[in-house]
Enzyme design. Structure first.
Site, mmCIF file in Angstrom:
data_model
loop_
_atom_site.group_PDB
_atom_site.id
_atom_site.type_symbol
_atom_site.label_atom_id
_atom_site.label_comp_id
_atom_site.label_asym_id
_atom_site.label_seq_id
_atom_site.Cartn_x
_atom_site.Cartn_y
_atom_site.Cartn_z
ATOM 1 N N LYS A 1 -4.801 10.132 2.508
ATOM 2 C CA LYS A 1 -4.011 10.415 3.721
ATOM 3 C C LYS A 1 -2.638 10.977 3.366
ATOM 4 O O LYS A 1 -2.181 11.955 3.958
ATOM 5 C CB LYS A 1 -3.840 9.135 4.562
ATOM 6 N N ARG B 1 -2.950 0.723 12.532
ATOM 7 C CA ARG B 1 -3.858 -0.026 11.660
ATOM 8 C C ARG B 1 -4.505 -1.195 12.381
ATOM 9 O O ARG B 1 -5.289 -1.912 11.775
ATOM 10 C CB ARG B 1 -3.065 -0.578 10.471
ATOM 11 N N ARG C 1 -3.191 5.704 -9.402
ATOM 12 C CA ARG C 1 -2.126 6.344 -8.605
ATOM 13 C C ARG C 1 -0.758 6.073 -9.227
ATOM 14 O O ARG C 1 -0.440 4.955 -9.609
ATOM 15 C CB ARG C 1 -2.149 5.816 -7.169
ATOM 16 N N ARG D 1 2.494 1.419 -7.892
ATOM 17 C CA ARG D 1 2.886 0.568 -6.765
ATOM 18 C C ARG D 1 2.367 -0.842 -7.019
ATOM 19 O O ARG D 1 1.230 -1.006 -7.448
ATOM 20 C CB ARG D 1 2.276 1.106 -5.466
ATOM 21 N N ARG E 1 -6.801 -5.263 0.230
ATOM 22 C CA ARG E 1 -6.443 -4.209 1.183
ATOM 23 C C ARG E 1 -7.698 -3.551 1.758
ATOM 24 O O ARG E 1 -7.727 -3.192 2.937
ATOM 25 C CB ARG E 1 -5.543 -3.165 0.504
HETATM 26 P P1 ADP Z 1 -3.651 7.186 0.809
HETATM 27 O O1 ADP Z 1 -2.363 7.763 1.333
HETATM 28 O O2 ADP Z 1 -4.795 7.380 1.778
HETATM 29 O O3 ADP Z 1 -3.526 5.767 0.359
HETATM 30 P P2 ADP Z 1 -3.196 8.989 -1.472
HETATM 31 O O4 ADP Z 1 -3.003 10.337 -0.845
HETATM 32 O O5 ADP Z 1 -1.980 8.305 -1.985
HETATM 33 O O6 ADP Z 1 -4.061 8.024 -0.478
HETATM 34 O O7 ADP Z 1 -4.272 9.174 -2.651
HETATM 35 C C1 ADP Z 1 -4.626 8.050 -3.484
HETATM 36 C C2 ADP Z 1 -4.753 8.526 -4.933
HETATM 37 O O8 ADP Z 1 -5.880 9.400 -5.044
HETATM 38 C C3 ADP Z 1 -3.538 9.323 -5.426
HETATM 39 O O9 ADP Z 1 -3.329 9.008 -6.797
HETATM 40 C C4 ADP Z 1 -3.964 10.788 -5.254
HETATM 41 O O10 ADP Z 1 -3.349 11.632 -6.229
HETATM 42 C C5 ADP Z 1 -5.477 10.701 -5.462
HETATM 43 N N1 ADP Z 1 -6.231 11.645 -4.621
HETATM 44 C C6 ADP Z 1 -5.934 12.063 -3.364
HETATM 45 N N2 ADP Z 1 -6.873 12.911 -2.889
HETATM 46 C C7 ADP Z 1 -7.808 13.018 -3.887
HETATM 47 C C8 ADP Z 1 -9.044 13.747 -4.017
HETATM 48 N N3 ADP Z 1 -9.510 14.537 -3.010
HETATM 49 N N4 ADP Z 1 -9.734 13.618 -5.164
HETATM 50 C C9 ADP Z 1 -9.282 12.810 -6.173
HETATM 51 N N5 ADP Z 1 -8.131 12.106 -6.112
HETATM 52 C C10 ADP Z 1 -7.390 12.202 -4.983
HETATM 53 P P1 AMP Z 2 0.292 2.355 2.750
HETATM 54 O O1 AMP Z 2 1.463 3.015 2.119
HETATM 55 O O2 AMP Z 2 -0.136 3.025 4.041
HETATM 56 O O3 AMP Z 2 -0.864 2.151 1.796
HETATM 57 O O4 AMP Z 2 0.778 0.893 3.183
HETATM 58 C C1 AMP Z 2 1.200 -0.049 2.227
HETATM 59 C C2 AMP Z 2 1.320 -1.439 2.892
HETATM 60 O O5 AMP Z 2 2.334 -1.397 3.918
HETATM 61 C C3 AMP Z 2 0.071 -1.948 3.606
HETATM 62 O O6 AMP Z 2 -0.848 -2.575 2.722
HETATM 63 C C4 AMP Z 2 0.677 -2.925 4.616
HETATM 64 O O7 AMP Z 2 1.078 -4.130 3.992
HETATM 65 C C5 AMP Z 2 1.947 -2.187 5.040
HETATM 66 N N1 AMP Z 2 1.698 -1.273 6.192
HETATM 67 C C6 AMP Z 2 1.804 0.078 6.193
HETATM 68 N N2 AMP Z 2 1.532 0.580 7.414
HETATM 69 C C7 AMP Z 2 1.224 -0.490 8.209
HETATM 70 C C8 AMP Z 2 0.808 -0.625 9.557
HETATM 71 N N3 AMP Z 2 0.669 0.442 10.379
HETATM 72 N N4 AMP Z 2 0.568 -1.883 10.016
HETATM 73 C C9 AMP Z 2 0.711 -2.964 9.234
HETATM 74 N N5 AMP Z 2 1.072 -2.905 7.941
HETATM 75 C C10 AMP Z 2 1.329 -1.676 7.419
#
Ligand code: ADP
Ligand code: AMP
Length: 213
Positions: A13, A86, A125, A158, A169
């Site tokens: 995302k 969420r 990541r 992270r 999660r």
């Molecule tokens: P989210 O925001 O949904 O948690 P991220 O965009 O941070 O996901 O992506 C999670 C990890 O996967 C990051 O390290 C990113 O670089 C990697 N990633 C994102 N899209 C892809 C893809 N299409 N294929 C492989 N790795 C990806």
């Molecule tokens: P994210 O960066 O989206 O992976 O979110 C990291 C963490 O932040 C999550 O695991 C939750 O603990 C908190 N968080 C982020 N967005 C929300 C949301 N919309 N509602 C509740 N918790 C959230």
């Protein structure tokens, strides 16, 4: 045009949201990023949120909705919601907020990725502690190890990307977040399902056709 980018942790995302925002002059609104900013700034909100985030649990709905409302007040761009809503309660709150601001939700795009791939992605990541740019040791490494290509900041894992927290999660996503899709399907919002387990550019192309639809 406001859209929701939906999917489990690690679905891509943030990666896709950043690309879409840059190419289409939209704003990516990530509640996770807003919470991490508050945490780094040491605000009371950040301190309250930390214990939920570190445990892989959701931050309470009223905290999230208040935070989103504050940042949406003067928003002139189309918004890509990333990681929000969420819960069904947050989805209801977002509906009320958009109505108050005279905005409409164009649809929800769901990125689907199998759990094994999510765990692998999240364990690899890396995140820039200065500018928030996202990398992956497997699929998208930085040019120099540990250093952000964009701003030269330090790349870190992270704390909630440790494997035991990732498992929690994913459970929270299935139990509390996935039902939000039933809510949107029930109220007639268009829900687009996209295979997120493909290279970034292929996923992006599908998302762009959703934006143009
Ligand atoms: P989210 O925001 O949904 O948690 P991220 O965009 O941070 O996901 O992506 C999670 C990890 O996967 C990051 O390290 C990113 O670089 C990697 N990633 C994102 N899209 C892809 C893809 N299409 N294929 C492989 N790795 C990806
Ligand atoms: P994210 O960066 O989206 O992976 O979110 C990291 C963490 O932040 C999550 O695991 C939750 O603990 C908190 N968080 C982020 N967005 C929300 C949301 N919309 N509602 C509740 N918790 C959230």
């Amino acid at each position: 045009m406001d859209i929701i980018l939906f999917g489990p942790p690690g679905a891509g995302k943030g990666t896709q949201g950043a690309l879409l925002a840059e190419r289409h002059g939209m704003r990516r609104l990530s509640t996770g990023d807003l919470l991490r900013d508050a945490l780094n700034a040491g605000t009371p909100l950040g301190r309250e949120a930390r214990r939920y985030m570190d445990a892989g649990e959701l931050v309470p709905d009223d905290v999230i909705l208040g935070m989103v409302r504050d940042t949406m007040e003067d928003e002139a761009h189309g918004v890509i919601f990333d990681g929000f809503p969420r819960t069904t309660e947050q989805a209801r709150g977002l509906g009320g907020l958009l109505a108050d601001l005279g905005r409409t939700l164009s649809g929800v795009a769901v990125l689907s990725v199998p759990d094994e791939a999510l765990v692998r992605r999240l364990s690899g990541r890396l995140w820039c502690s200065q500018c928030g740019a996202v990398y992956n040791v497997h699929s998208n490494p930085p040019a120099a190890p540990g250093v952000c290509d964009v701003c030269g900041g330090e790349l870190v894992q992270r704390p909630d990307d440790r494997e035991e927290t990732v498992r929690r999660r994913l459970e929270v996503y299935r139990a509390q977040t996935e039902p939000v899709l039933d809510y949107y399907e029930g109220d007639g919002t268009v829900v687009h399902r996209i295979d997120g387990d493909r290279p970034v550019e292929r996923v992006l192309a599908d998302l762009e056709s959703v934006l143009h639809a």
